[in-house]
Design a protein around this motif. Structure first.
Motif, PDB file in Angstrom:
ATOM      1  N   PRO A 243       0.824  -1.212   0.000  1.00  0.00           N
ATOM      2  CA  PRO A 243       0.000   0.000   0.000  1.00  0.00           C
ATOM      3  C   PRO A 243       0.859   1.262   0.000  1.00  0.00           C
ATOM      4  O   PRO A 243       1.962   1.284   0.547  1.00  0.00           O
ATOM      5  CB  PRO A 243      -0.801  -0.124   1.304  1.00  0.00           C
ATOM      6  CG  PRO A 243      -0.813  -1.585   1.604  1.00  0.00           C
ATOM      7  CD  PRO A 243       0.506  -2.099   1.131  1.00  0.00           C
ATOM      8  N   ASP A 244       0.335   2.304  -0.618  1.00  0.00           N
ATOM      9  CA  ASP A 244       1.016   3.595  -0.672  1.00  0.00           C
ATOM     10  C   ASP A 244       0.575   4.423   0.532  1.00  0.00           C
ATOM     11  O   ASP A 244      -0.566   4.872   0.609  1.00  0.00           O
ATOM     12  CB  ASP A 244       0.652   4.305  -1.977  1.00  0.00           C
ATOM     13  CG  ASP A 244       1.350   5.652  -2.116  1.00  0.00           C
ATOM     14  OD1 ASP A 244       2.122   6.022  -1.212  1.00  0.00           O
ATOM     15  OD2 ASP A 244       1.104   6.332  -3.131  1.00  0.00           O
ATOM     16  N   PHE A 245       1.480   4.622   1.484  1.00  0.00           N
ATOM     17  CA  PHE A 245       1.135   5.355   2.700  1.00  0.00           C
ATOM     18  C   PHE A 245       0.709   6.791   2.410  1.00  0.00           C
ATOM     19  O   PHE A 245      -0.012   7.402   3.201  1.00  0.00           O
ATOM     20  CB  PHE A 245       2.313   5.360   3.669  1.00  0.00           C
ATOM     21  CG  PHE A 245       2.525   4.053   4.384  1.00  0.00           C
ATOM     22  CD1 PHE A 245       1.569   3.054   4.333  1.00  0.00           C
ATOM     23  CD2 PHE A 245       3.673   3.826   5.118  1.00  0.00           C
ATOM     24  CE1 PHE A 245       1.757   1.850   4.993  1.00  0.00           C
ATOM     25  CE2 PHE A 245       3.873   2.630   5.788  1.00  0.00           C
ATOM     26  CZ  PHE A 245       2.916   1.635   5.727  1.00  0.00           C
ATOM     27  N   ALA A 246       1.157   7.337   1.288  1.00  0.00           N
ATOM     28  CA  ALA A 246       0.806   8.721   0.962  1.00  0.00           C
ATOM     29  C   ALA A 246      -0.702   8.888   0.791  1.00  0.00           C
ATOM     30  O   ALA A 246      -1.245   9.976   1.007  1.00  0.00           O
ATOM     31  CB  ALA A 246       1.529   9.155  -0.312  1.00  0.00           C
ATOM     32  N   LYS A 247      -1.381   7.807   0.428  1.00  0.00           N
ATOM     33  CA  LYS A 247      -2.823   7.888   0.231  1.00  0.00           C
ATOM     34  C   LYS A 247      -3.578   8.073   1.543  1.00  0.00           C
ATOM     35  O   LYS A 247      -4.773   8.373   1.538  1.00  0.00           O
ATOM     36  CB  LYS A 247      -3.320   6.633  -0.489  1.00  0.00           C
ATOM     37  CG  LYS A 247      -2.821   6.523  -1.930  1.00  0.00           C
ATOM     38  CD  LYS A 247      -3.376   5.292  -2.616  1.00  0.00           C
ATOM     39  CE  LYS A 247      -2.905   5.215  -4.071  1.00  0.00           C
ATOM     40  NZ  LYS A 247      -3.423   4.012  -4.762  1.00  0.00           N
ATOM     41  N   ALA A 248      -2.886   7.888   2.652  1.00  0.00           N
ATOM     42  CA  ALA A 248      -3.528   8.073   3.956  1.00  0.00           C
ATOM     43  C   ALA A 248      -3.568   9.536   4.374  1.00  0.00           C
ATOM     44  O   ALA A 248      -4.253   9.897   5.336  1.00  0.00           O
ATOM     45  CB  ALA A 248      -2.794   7.260   5.024  1.00  0.00           C
ATOM     46  N   ALA A 249      -2.842  10.387   3.647  1.00  0.00           N
ATOM     47  CA  ALA A 249      -2.720  11.797   4.043  1.00  0.00           C
ATOM     48  C   ALA A 249      -4.065  12.501   4.240  1.00  0.00           C
ATOM     49  O   ALA A 249      -4.249  13.212   5.235  1.00  0.00           O
ATOM     50  CB  ALA A 249      -1.859  12.544   3.028  1.00  0.00           C
ATOM     51  N   PRO A 250      -5.032  12.354   3.321  1.00  0.00           N
ATOM     52  CA  PRO A 250      -6.315  13.049   3.527  1.00  0.00           C
ATOM     53  C   PRO A 250      -7.017  12.639   4.823  1.00  0.00           C
ATOM     54  O   PRO A 250      -7.627  13.472   5.498  1.00  0.00           O
ATOM     55  CB  PRO A 250      -7.133  12.641   2.297  1.00  0.00           C
ATOM     56  CG  PRO A 250      -6.108  12.322   1.255  1.00  0.00           C
ATOM     57  CD  PRO A 250      -4.988  11.676   2.010  1.00  0.00           C
TER      58      PRO A 250
END
Length: 205
Positions: free
Chosen positions: A42-49
């Motif tokens: 998984p791309d952790f950056a997608k958790a930012a929002p």
């Protein structure tokens, strides 16, 4: 945590466990390709929002190491996804935490609502899994300790398990697998439903 005598503890417990099951299924589904084939994690950056959604103000509690207030919080270390060379190690990394969390949550619910006092082997099995989970994923059972029968679907917790891992660490075998966790939780929902039916039948009588 204080005990509770909520009259609908069984009904609420069923919904609580079913929510845990849904989360376990979602988690395993999202990571299945990574576990089985080593696909991109998984791309952790997608958790930012989602991480940005908060009501707290961490900057109000920001201090340097010597306790001096700071105007802005220090940058947080970025999380990274580790790599593993075998599916067993990927399973251990990905599933121990959610399985352990589900066991701890349900066991706590049983404790708070006094359901853990049941001598049903499956309930005692759950509580013994809880003990192992909080003991570093390892069973600790003194040979001379009295222990109510704790069993589920052919699995029995007994003193010979002392020192055995609850879940595999990817190298050493564990006592149970992901599917056993799901199966136990499903059984416990059936048990609570039967208990609720018995209570309702008694009230009706």
């Amino acid at each position: 945590m204080p005990e509770s005598k909520h009259p609908d503890a069984c009904r609420i417990g069923v919904a609580f466990i079913e929510a845990q099951l849904t989360t376990l299924f979602a988690y395993a589904s999202l990571l299945s390709d990574w576990i089985d084939r080593g696909a991109p994690p998984p791309d952790f950056a997608k958790a930012a929002p989602l991480l940005a959604r908060k009501r707290s103000h961490p900057e109000a509690h920001t201090h340097s190491e010597d306790g001096t207030p700071m105007k802005s919080p220090p940058p947080e270390d970025a999380l990274s996804w580790p790599s593993f060379d075998t599916a067993d190690k990927r399973i251990a990394f990905a599933l121990i935490v959610p399985c352990t969390n589900a066991i701890l949550a349900v066991a706590e619910y049983f404790d708070v609502h006094r359901l853990s006092a049941s001598r049903a082997p499956e309930v005692q099995f759950l509580m013994r899994l809880r003990d192992a989970a909080v003991n570093g994923n390892t069973f600790s059972i003194p040979a001379d300790e009295y222990m109510p029968h704790a069993a589920y679907a052919g699995l029995i917790v007994e003193p010979t398990l002392d020192g055995t891992l609850l879940f595999s660490d990817g190298v050493r075998p564990g006592f149970i697998e992901f599917g056993d966790t799901v199966g136990l939780l499903r059984y416990l929902t059936k048990l609570l439903k039967s208990m609720q039916s018995a209570i309702s039948g008694g009230d009706a009588g």
